[in-house]
Write an enzyme that holds these catalytic residues in place. Structure first.
Site, PDB file in Angstrom:
ATOM      1  N   HIS A   2       0.828  -1.215   0.000  1.00  0.00           N
ATOM      2  CA  HIS A   2       0.000   0.000   0.000  1.00  0.00           C
ATOM      3  C   HIS A   2       0.856   1.255   0.000  1.00  0.00           C
ATOM      4  CE1 HIS A   2       0.451  -0.928   4.399  1.00  0.00           C
ATOM      5  NE2 HIS A   2       0.599   0.380   4.524  1.00  0.00           N
ATOM      6  N   HIS A   7       3.911   7.109   3.864  1.00  0.00           N
ATOM      7  CA  HIS A   7       4.856   6.000   3.681  1.00  0.00           C
ATOM      8  C   HIS A   7       4.399   5.070   2.562  1.00  0.00           C
ATOM      9  CE1 HIS A   7       2.064   4.115   6.741  1.00  0.00           C
ATOM     10  NE2 HIS A   7       2.256   3.039   6.014  1.00  0.00           N
ATOM     11  N   GLU A  46       7.658   1.070   5.056  1.00  0.00           N
ATOM     12  CA  GLU A  46       7.128   0.037   5.937  1.00  0.00           C
ATOM     13  C   GLU A  46       7.370  -1.307   5.267  1.00  0.00           C
ATOM     14  OE1 GLU A  46       2.816   0.183   6.431  1.00  0.00           O
ATOM     15  OE2 GLU A  46       2.884  -1.173   8.145  1.00  0.00           O
TER      16      GLU A  46
END
Ligand code: CO
Length: 136
Positions: free
Chosen positions: A7, A79, A130
């Site tokens: 994502h 992020h 991440e």
């Protein structure tokens, strides 16, 4: 080492408003809000077929996203999340290469119930990365 882009996360000042825009104006399918107190955020996921957009709103006084929104009051890209098959192995490889893992360096449970951790944005051209452990 990294796999799929899981994502892209966008910090938003008002989650309900942001959800409404993605659902009603952009016509996307948006999940129900999920509070993640350990991460200091409330999140929803927007399904875009090939990946997802995570909309983040601060949760609690110590939220790391509150500082981001203080600097970016309109919101902004926060992020990107890549999938890795072995997060412990990924950390060993990254730390050996000089990258910094945020927090205590140990994975926490993320929004999908899987281990996640974050890498220092100064080590990756100003982008917070991440990693999420997910079997390939
Ligand atoms: Co995320």
């Amino acid at each position: 080492m990294i796999g799929r882009l899981n994502h892209i996360a966008i910090a938003v000042p008002d989650l309900q408003k942001a959800m409404g825009k993605y659902r009603d104006m952009l016509g996307a399918s948006v999940s129900a809000p999920q509070a993640l107190p350990e991460h200091g955020v409330t999140v929803v996921f927007v399904d875009t077929g090939n990946t997802k957009v995570e909309l983040l709103e601060p949760l609690g006084a110590a939220s790391p996203v509150a500082g981001f929104l203080a600097k970016n009051p309109d919101g902004g890209m926060h992020h990107v999340c890549f999938e890795v098959p072995d997060i412990a192995g990924a950390v060993r490889h990254l730390v050996a290469g000089g990258a910094r893992v945020l927090g205590d360096g140990k994975p926490k449970t993320g929004a999908h119930g899987l281990p996640v951790l974050f890498l220092h944005p100064k080590d990756f051209d100003g982008v917070l990365i991440e990693l999420e452990e997910r079997a390939v």
